[in-house]
Design an enzyme around this catalytic site. Structure first.
Site, PDB file in Angstrom:
ATOM      1  N   VAL A  36       0.854  -1.197   0.000  1.00 32.25           N
ATOM      2  CA  VAL A  36       0.000   0.000   0.000  1.00 32.25           C
ATOM      3  C   VAL A  36       0.886   1.242   0.000  1.00 32.25           C
ATOM      4  CG1 VAL A  36      -1.803   1.277   1.221  1.00 32.25           C
ATOM      5  CG2 VAL A  36      -1.817  -1.222   1.268  1.00 32.25           C
ATOM      6  N   GLU A  42       0.263   1.809 -17.185  1.00 36.77           N
ATOM      7  CA  GLU A  42       0.634   0.597 -17.907  1.00 36.77           C
ATOM      8  C   GLU A  42       0.038   0.648 -19.325  1.00 36.77           C
ATOM      9  OE1 GLU A  42       2.071  -2.131 -16.127  1.00 36.77           O
ATOM     10  OE2 GLU A  42       2.013  -1.100 -14.198  1.00 36.77           O
ATOM     11  N   LYS A  75      -5.848  -2.882  -2.366  1.00 40.44           N
ATOM     12  CA  LYS A  75      -5.260  -2.108  -1.264  1.00 40.44           C
ATOM     13  C   LYS A  75      -6.279  -1.883  -0.138  1.00 40.44           C
ATOM     14  CE  LYS A  75      -1.872   0.042  -4.308  1.00 40.44           C
ATOM     15  NZ  LYS A  75      -1.660   1.130  -5.286  1.00 40.44           N
TER      16      LYS A  75
END
Lengths: 361, 361
Positions: A157, A214, A229
């Site tokens: 995280v 990405e 997360k």
């Protein structure tokens, strides 16, 4: 002087940055932290595996001089073209396994097996890999407890920003009711650029060109990264045991550029917020969704690659920790902070055992 | 079960709130933290002193039922109309002294003497009092080290928000180059109201009416309060040894309402910033001054009574901790977190001693 020998599983950006830290400032760290670090094994999908079994350590400088894509362990002493992950994790003479392979949000593999093998072999594990922690964190912590080893995962995280460890160590005596976080830099960057006038498509393209996003930005933009997360934080901080299906997830595609700009004109800022809160009956509800925050909200000013989590507590109200959300060096520092936690816990446990034996505990 | 007996020096808002926490949730805290808390002595400028010397503890509920201004210890068993601070601190059967009298920025007295007496008597000290820590912190820490006791002061900067302890415990292996903080809620509230259109005079009057600002708001508005906090943080985090004269201090009177509103129109926000940074030669420069921050600065979004400190580090860049800057319960929690730190340090030290004896350290 205490020394920890590491096995690095995955030699991409993060573990390579950790190796650089050890090679370049190992002596300084030893003087400051009170322990030495050596790397005795490395595995990598492309480079193969490299293991020191003669009591020595891997000379990192020559490896770090080779470009990442060109590294090949097969010609080296102790090297093999095959990663041999299970054998290396179980048999290499390492005290701590640093797991930094890719995150698989479906079943957490192969990282889940890496972590299990290490714990079963009596080795401490530090990981930056969200998969095993989000999907199987509770079982792995229980397994680590039974084997008397540490399982640390600060880097899952907000990279090295001490979010999990703040919640674990800084809130003694407080009740934490819940948290809200901006925990994905890519989506946050995109929202900021849309506020500035870009379309969502152009903002995503820009984030990709800058290396923030990405090739397939779905996990960042649609909230799936934040979902993992939220599960990790909720399980850790609120004692929940959430599955992915328990965390409804709405991403940025639910918003139009008009929504974002109209809100900005009214002094509101859309953020992709991951949150969880304890219900009156003790269960935990969690979600990921875009939220239009007023300017005075602790997360409204969190810009670009900075991420933040606001913890809601009884005695202090909101306490917020902000810092980098990603980055190879930043995430390598998370692993270093995990090793430090292993060191502190080991030293304190050894002391506590002796205290108990001496009848002073 | 470990138990700590406390002497409360000063029974104003903060120590009274601590007594309330102990009275109302002592059992919960004991179950969570692993130690019990009792109050065995209280002194107060107006109420006098109250000491249990028979091995028992003070029954807090009846004292907390009396309005603060009407409390008088003189008629009670073990009570006296005289605070007798030196005698109580030295002789009361307390393990930990919780010092929460008023801050004197000139010489730190009488809190400085309170802290010294406690340390000399072999008692741990927790204080929320900026005076002794800012002006004599290094000497007091050395004195505490020599006497083998803890000297804790989380509440001197941003009440219970774990700022000092984050810097001390969460940054192992990082180099901290400096920090910037918004560390005064009153001045921050005033600046926000001036941004909204009020004059400085009206904004200060409003803050006074709401109880945020003192009758004499000078220390808050002109930066003297922040100056002490900068000294405490710089000495603690950067190993500096600053005097007040080393920290030039410019307050809000250097600004006009026009300055504030013109900046806001350009997307900048004036904040009263306390900062320090290490120079290339290793010395530390520090200052307090209003600064016009761009929107993406980690402190730009810190609003009203919320305070924040951004630490500048080598590997993580800026890591920011935000939370309440003041408040009686929030500051009482700082004392509780100090007691927890004493507990952890005592347990770890006892273990480390035994480890060393056993030749395993």
């Amino acid at each position: 002087m205490t020394r920890y020998d590491l096995a690095l599983i995955g030699f991409g950006g993060v573990n390579r940055a950790l190796a650089e830290l050890i090679a370049e400032r190992g002596d300084t760290l030893e003087a400051e932290l009170g322990f030495g670090l050596r790397v005795v094994a490395i595995t990598d999908l492309r480079a193969g595996s490299l293991v020191c079994t003669d009591g020595g350590a891997i000379d990192l400088a020559p490896l770090l001089a080779v470009a990442p894509g060109e590294l090949d362990f097969s010609g080296l002493a102790g090297g093999s073209p095959d990663p041999r992950n299970e054998w290396v994790i179980r048999e290499a003479p390492a005290d701590i396994v640093a797991e930094a392979t890719f995150t698989n949000p479906a079943d957490g593999e192969p990282a889940l097996s890496h972590v299990r093998w290490a714990i079963e072999a009596g080795k401490h594990v530090c990981t930056t890999n969200k998969g095993p922690v989000a999907l199987h964190g509770r079982a792995l912590q229980e397994l680590a407890r039974r084997h008397g080893v540490c399982f640390e995962f600060e880097g899952t995280v907000m990279s090295g920003t001490p979010v999990l460890r703040t919640a674990r160590r800084m809130f003694g005596g407080l009740a934490v009711h819940g948290f809200e976080g901006v925990m994905n830099g890519t989506s946050n960057y995109v929202l900021g650029r849309v506020e500035s006038g870009l379309s969502f498509a152009d903002a995503v393209a820009e984030a990709q060109a800058l290396g923030y996003a990405e090739a397939d930005p779905t996990a960042d933009i649609e909230g799936h990264d934040v979902q993992l997360k939220v599960m990790i934080l909720a399980n850790e901080v609120l004692g929940a045991d959430l599955r992915r299906a328990d965390v409804p997830c709405t991403g940025l595609s639910a918003l139009t550029a008009d929504d974002v700009r109209r809100a900005a004109a009214e002094g509101l800022r859309w953020k992709l917020v991951g949150s969880a809160a304890r219900r009156p009956d003790g269960t935990v509800e969690a979600r990921v969704a875009p939220v239009a925050l007023p300017a005075e909200h602790p997360l409204a000013g969190v810009c670009g690659p900075v991420n933040a989590v606001a913890f809601h507590t009884d005695l202090l109200g909101a306490v917020t920790v902000a810092g980098p959300g990603a980055g190879r060096v930043e995430t390598a520092y998370a692993l270093l902070s995990d090793v430090l936690a292993v060191h502190e816990r080991t030293a304190n446990l050894a002391g506590a055992e002796l205290l108990q034996e001496a009848g002073r505990g």
